[in-house]
Design a protein around this motif. Structure first.
Motif, short mmCIF file in Angstrom:
data_model
loop_
_atom_site.label_atom_id
_atom_site.label_comp_id
_atom_site.label_asym_id
_atom_site.label_seq_id
_atom_site.Cartn_x
_atom_site.Cartn_y
_atom_site.Cartn_z
N ARG A 11 0.83 -1.21 0.00
CA ARG A 11 0.00 0.00 0.00
C ARG A 11 0.87 1.26 0.00
NH1 ARG A 11 -5.66 0.17 2.88
NH2 ARG A 11 -6.55 -1.69 1.95
N SER A 12 1.95 1.24 0.75
CA SER A 12 2.81 2.42 0.77
C SER A 12 3.47 2.64 -0.58
CB SER A 12 3.85 2.31 1.88
OG SER A 12 4.73 1.25 1.65
N LEU A 13 3.82 1.56 -1.25
CA LEU A 13 4.42 1.67 -2.57
C LEU A 13 3.40 2.22 -3.58
CD1 LEU A 13 6.94 1.10 -4.33
CD2 LEU A 13 5.97 -1.14 -4.78
N LEU A 14 2.15 1.89 -3.39
CA LEU A 14 1.08 2.31 -4.30
C LEU A 14 0.39 3.60 -3.86
CD1 LEU A 14 -0.47 -1.20 -4.99
CD2 LEU A 14 0.99 0.14 -6.53
N PHE A 15 0.88 4.23 -2.80
CA PHE A 15 0.23 5.43 -2.29
C PHE A 15 0.16 6.54 -3.34
CE2 PHE A 15 0.16 9.50 0.06
CZ PHE A 15 -1.05 9.32 0.71
N THR A 16 1.07 6.57 -4.26
CA THR A 16 1.06 7.55 -5.35
C THR A 16 -0.28 7.57 -6.06
OG1 THR A 16 3.41 7.18 -5.70
CG2 THR A 16 2.19 8.16 -7.54
N TYR A 17 -0.95 6.43 -6.10
CA TYR A 17 -2.19 6.29 -6.86
C TYR A 17 -3.44 6.45 -5.99
CZ TYR A 17 1.46 4.48 -9.76
OH TYR A 17 2.64 4.37 -10.45
N SER A 18 -3.25 6.71 -4.72
CA SER A 18 -4.36 6.83 -3.78
C SER A 18 -5.00 8.21 -3.86
CB SER A 18 -3.85 6.61 -2.35
OG SER A 18 -4.84 6.94 -1.41
N ILE A 19 -6.32 8.25 -3.70
CA ILE A 19 -7.00 9.56 -3.69
C ILE A 19 -6.64 10.36 -2.44
CG2 ILE A 19 -8.90 8.85 -5.19
CD1 ILE A 19 -10.65 8.65 -2.68
N GLU A 20 -6.07 9.72 -1.46
CA GLU A 20 -5.58 10.45 -0.29
C GLU A 20 -4.33 11.27 -0.62
OE1 GLU A 20 -5.15 7.98 3.17
OE2 GLU A 20 -7.01 6.92 2.71
N ASP A 78 -4.36 -13.47 -3.73
CA ASP A 78 -5.12 -12.77 -4.77
C ASP A 78 -4.98 -11.24 -4.69
OD1 ASP A 78 -6.69 -12.05 -2.59
OD2 ASP A 78 -8.44 -13.21 -3.25
N PHE A 79 -4.30 -10.74 -3.68
CA PHE A 79 -4.01 -9.33 -3.48
C PHE A 79 -5.25 -8.47 -3.20
CE2 PHE A 79 -0.40 -11.03 -5.82
CZ PHE A 79 0.65 -10.63 -5.02
N GLU A 80 -6.35 -9.10 -2.93
CA GLU A 80 -7.57 -8.35 -2.59
C GLU A 80 -7.33 -7.47 -1.36
OE1 GLU A 80 -10.47 -7.95 -4.15
OE2 GLU A 80 -9.85 -9.28 -5.78
N SER A 81 -6.61 -7.98 -0.39
CA SER A 81 -6.40 -7.22 0.84
C SER A 81 -5.60 -5.93 0.61
CB SER A 81 -5.71 -8.08 1.89
OG SER A 81 -4.41 -8.42 1.48
N VAL A 82 -4.77 -5.92 -0.41
CA VAL A 82 -3.99 -4.72 -0.71
C VAL A 82 -4.91 -3.59 -1.18
CG1 VAL A 82 -2.19 -3.73 -2.21
CG2 VAL A 82 -1.94 -6.05 -1.29
N PHE A 83 -5.92 -3.95 -1.93
CA PHE A 83 -6.79 -2.94 -2.52
C PHE A 83 -8.10 -2.73 -1.76
CE2 PHE A 83 -4.03 -4.34 -5.92
CZ PHE A 83 -3.58 -3.12 -6.40
N TYR A 84 -8.32 -3.52 -0.73
CA TYR A 84 -9.53 -3.39 0.05
C TYR A 84 -9.53 -2.03 0.76
CZ TYR A 84 -13.19 -4.33 3.44
OH TYR A 84 -14.33 -4.26 4.18
#
Length: 118
Positions: A11-20, A78-84
């Motif tokens: 999630r921290s690596l993907l934070f760039t793409y977060s609406i936050e 399945d990586f669902e938890s990363v995007f939940y």
């Protein structure tokens, strides 16, 4: 220090793409312009936005991200938890989260190889 694989770090690596992470209209527009279910466009997105951040991490943390992705891609995760409950600027829903993570891993390994070549 060696870190154990941990899904939550993605999630921290993907934070760039977060609406936050809402401080850059151009970045937001670039993200929404890409089809994240197309490997080529997803790679372009990672190259533009993830690569500079990833390259700024210390070697131990870069290895941790790569090892984590490798570990969970070699399992039935399945990586669902990363995007939940992780709202992003992506216009489309990620159809195949494992494929998304596979592309991310390929890009991170490429960035790491680039760093090693210098």
């Amino acid at each position: 220090m060696i870190y154990q694989p941990k899904l939550s770090i993605l999630r921290s690596l993907l934070f760039t793409y977060s609406i936050e992470n809402y401080d850059d209209i151009e970045r937001e527009s670039f993200i929404t312009s890409k089809n994240i279910n197309n490997n080529k466009e997803l790679s372009e997105l990672f190259d533009e936005l993830t690569k500079p951040e990833f390259k700024s991490y210390d070697p131990t943390h870069r290895k941790w991200y790569i090892d984590t992705l490798q570990h969970f891609l070699n399992s039935d995760e399945d990586f669902e938890s990363v995007f939940y409950l992780f709202d992003t600027y992506f216009d489309d829903e990620i159809i195949d989260k494992r494929q998304f993570m596979h592309v991310l891993l390929e890009r991170l390994e490429r960035y790491e190889a680039e760093i090693g070549e210098k």
